[in-house]
Design a protein around this motif. Sequence first.
Motif, PDB file in Angstrom:
ATOM      1  N   TRP A 159      -5.277   9.095   0.525  1.00 15.62           N
ATOM      2  CA  TRP A 159      -4.710   7.755   0.699  1.00 15.62           C
ATOM      3  C   TRP A 159      -3.661   7.736   1.800  1.00 15.62           C
ATOM      4  N   ILE A 160      -2.897   8.811   1.931  1.00 13.07           N
ATOM      5  CA  ILE A 160      -1.921   8.900   3.018  1.00 13.07           C
ATOM      6  C   ILE A 160      -2.650   8.942   4.363  1.00 13.07           C
ATOM      7  N   SER A 194       3.247   5.918  -2.532  1.00 14.05           N
ATOM      8  CA  SER A 194       4.478   6.690  -2.791  1.00 14.05           C
ATOM      9  C   SER A 194       4.690   6.894  -4.281  1.00 14.05           C
ATOM     10  N   ILE A 195       4.470   5.849  -5.063  1.00 10.06           N
ATOM     11  CA  ILE A 195       4.588   5.966  -6.521  1.00 10.06           C
ATOM     12  C   ILE A 195       3.546   6.946  -7.048  1.00 10.06           C
ATOM     13  N   ALA A 196       2.312   6.855  -6.529  1.00 11.59           N
ATOM     14  CA  ALA A 196       1.249   7.781  -6.964  1.00 11.59           C
ATOM     15  C   ALA A 196       1.626   9.227  -6.644  1.00 11.59           C
ATOM     16  N   ALA A 197       2.310   9.440  -5.522  1.00 11.12           N
ATOM     17  CA  ALA A 197       2.733  10.792  -5.153  1.00 11.12           C
ATOM     18  C   ALA A 197       3.827  11.297  -6.084  1.00 11.12           C
ATOM     19  N   VAL A 198       4.806  10.468  -6.359  1.00 12.01           N
ATOM     20  CA  VAL A 198       5.914  10.881  -7.234  1.00 12.01           C
ATOM     21  C   VAL A 198       5.410  11.106  -8.656  1.00 12.01           C
ATOM     22  N   VAL A 199       4.604  10.174  -9.160  1.00 14.32           N
ATOM     23  CA  VAL A 199       4.034  10.332 -10.501  1.00 14.32           C
ATOM     24  C   VAL A 199       3.105  11.549 -10.522  1.00 14.32           C
ATOM     25  N   GLY A 200       2.440  11.799  -9.396  1.00 16.02           N
ATOM     26  CA  GLY A 200       1.543  12.952  -9.296  1.00 16.02           C
ATOM     27  C   GLY A 200       2.239  14.272  -9.505  1.00 16.02           C
ATOM     28  N   ILE A 201       3.509  14.354  -9.123  1.00 11.37           N
ATOM     29  CA  ILE A 201       4.266  15.594  -9.363  1.00 11.37           C
ATOM     30  C   ILE A 201       4.289  15.895 -10.859  1.00 11.37           C
ATOM     31  N   TYR A 259       0.839  -1.198   0.000  1.00  9.43           N
ATOM     32  CA  TYR A 259       0.000   0.000   0.000  1.00  9.43           C
ATOM     33  C   TYR A 259       0.872   1.246   0.000  1.00  9.43           C
ATOM     34  N   LEU A 260       1.841   1.283   0.910  1.00 10.41           N
ATOM     35  CA  LEU A 260       2.706   2.459   1.019  1.00 10.41           C
ATOM     36  C   LEU A 260       3.561   2.660  -0.228  1.00 10.41           C
ATOM     37  N   ILE A 261       3.996   1.581  -0.854  1.00 10.43           N
ATOM     38  CA  ILE A 261       4.770   1.686  -2.102  1.00 10.43           C
ATOM     39  C   ILE A 261       3.900   2.269  -3.207  1.00 10.43           C
ATOM     40  N   HIS A 271      -4.647  24.623 -10.766  1.00 12.58           N
ATOM     41  CA  HIS A 271      -6.036  24.778 -11.194  1.00 12.58           C
ATOM     42  C   HIS A 271      -6.913  24.018 -10.206  1.00 12.58           C
ATOM     43  N   GLY A 272      -8.031  24.598  -9.812  1.00 11.81           N
ATOM     44  CA  GLY A 272      -8.907  23.982  -8.812  1.00 11.81           C
ATOM     45  C   GLY A 272      -9.377  22.590  -9.174  1.00 11.81           C
ATOM     46  N   GLY A 273      -9.453  22.297 -10.460  1.00 12.11           N
ATOM     47  CA  GLY A 273      -9.921  20.978 -10.897  1.00 12.11           C
ATOM     48  C   GLY A 273      -8.872  19.884 -10.825  1.00 12.11           C
ATOM     49  N   ILE A 274      -7.613  20.268 -10.616  1.00 12.55           N
ATOM     50  CA  ILE A 274      -6.560  19.261 -10.477  1.00 12.55           C
ATOM     51  C   ILE A 274      -6.689  18.670  -9.086  1.00 12.55           C
ATOM     52  N   VAL A 275      -7.092  17.388  -9.031  1.00 13.28           N
ATOM     53  CA  VAL A 275      -7.390  16.767  -7.746  1.00 13.28           C
ATOM     54  C   VAL A 275      -6.588  15.484  -7.476  1.00 13.28           C
ATOM     55  N   TRP A 276      -5.630  15.164  -8.342  1.00 14.88           N
ATOM     56  CA  TRP A 276      -4.813  13.979  -8.064  1.00 14.88           C
ATOM     57  C   TRP A 276      -4.124  14.122  -6.707  1.00 14.88           C
ATOM     58  N   ASP A 277      -3.770  15.342  -6.357  1.00 11.22           N
ATOM     59  CA  ASP A 277      -3.139  15.592  -5.056  1.00 11.22           C
ATOM     60  C   ASP A 277      -4.086  15.250  -3.905  1.00 11.22           C
ATOM     61  N   GLU A 278      -5.383  15.475  -4.085  1.00 10.41           N
ATOM     62  CA  GLU A 278      -6.360  15.076  -3.070  1.00 10.41           C
ATOM     63  C   GLU A 278      -6.443  13.558  -2.957  1.00 10.41           C
ATOM     64  N   PHE A 279      -6.383  12.873  -4.086  1.00 16.60           N
ATOM     65  CA  PHE A 279      -6.388  11.407  -4.060  1.00 16.60           C
ATOM     66  C   PHE A 279      -5.244  10.914  -3.171  1.00 16.60           C
ATOM     67  N   VAL A 280      -4.046  11.380  -3.472  1.00 13.04           N
ATOM     68  CA  VAL A 280      -2.858  10.915  -2.753  1.00 13.04           C
ATOM     69  C   VAL A 280      -2.905  11.331  -1.287  1.00 13.04           C
ATOM     70  N   GLY A 281      -3.281  12.571  -1.012  1.00 13.90           N
ATOM     71  CA  GLY A 281      -3.359  13.031   0.369  1.00 13.90           C
ATOM     72  C   GLY A 281      -4.341  12.201   1.187  1.00 13.90           C
TER      73      GLY A 281
END
Length: 162
Positions: free
Chosen positions: A93-94, A59-66, A54-56, A81-91
């Motif tokens: 999940w953390i 972590s990959i989702a966070a790095v790829v998210g950059i 899970y953590l791996i 942009h307000g519609g960019i939400v991949w960061d919310e997904f990763v946050g």
Amino acid sequence: MAVNPTFAQLLRSPTLLLAFGFGSGLSPKAPGTMGTLAAIPLWWLLAQLPLTSYLIVVSIAAVVGIAICGRAADQMGVHDHGGIVWDEFVGFWIAMAALPITWQSVVLGFVLFRVFDILKPWPISWLDKKVSGGFGIMIDDVIAGLAAAVVIYFLGYFGLIL
């Protein structure tokens, strides 16, 4: 405020599709909250993995998210942009790492992550203002997820929840 892409544009661009949370970021109201809600079913799938896996994956989702968030911001011509939400997904999940798969843990993780993401206490607010690019888009949500996870841990440690 920048104009949202259409869903058809998301389907033509894997970068935008991921960055906009499979379309959840297109919500005209509270796209970050909608993105976090959209992250729940994927969390449920991830939560089936052993914790190390899970953590791996997260972590990959966070790095790829950059890269994803940086490219999407460039394509949209707007930093974070307000519609960019991949960061919310990763946050999210953390925040949910190592929690049991219960509706109570989902509600607790969701609420705490959204509180930290919306209110942005220091150092989250400082990172949000001072760090740019894809890393800047991701880092404040990563720290918000970590802050939520720490609060959840201490609530559990003191027997107040779960």
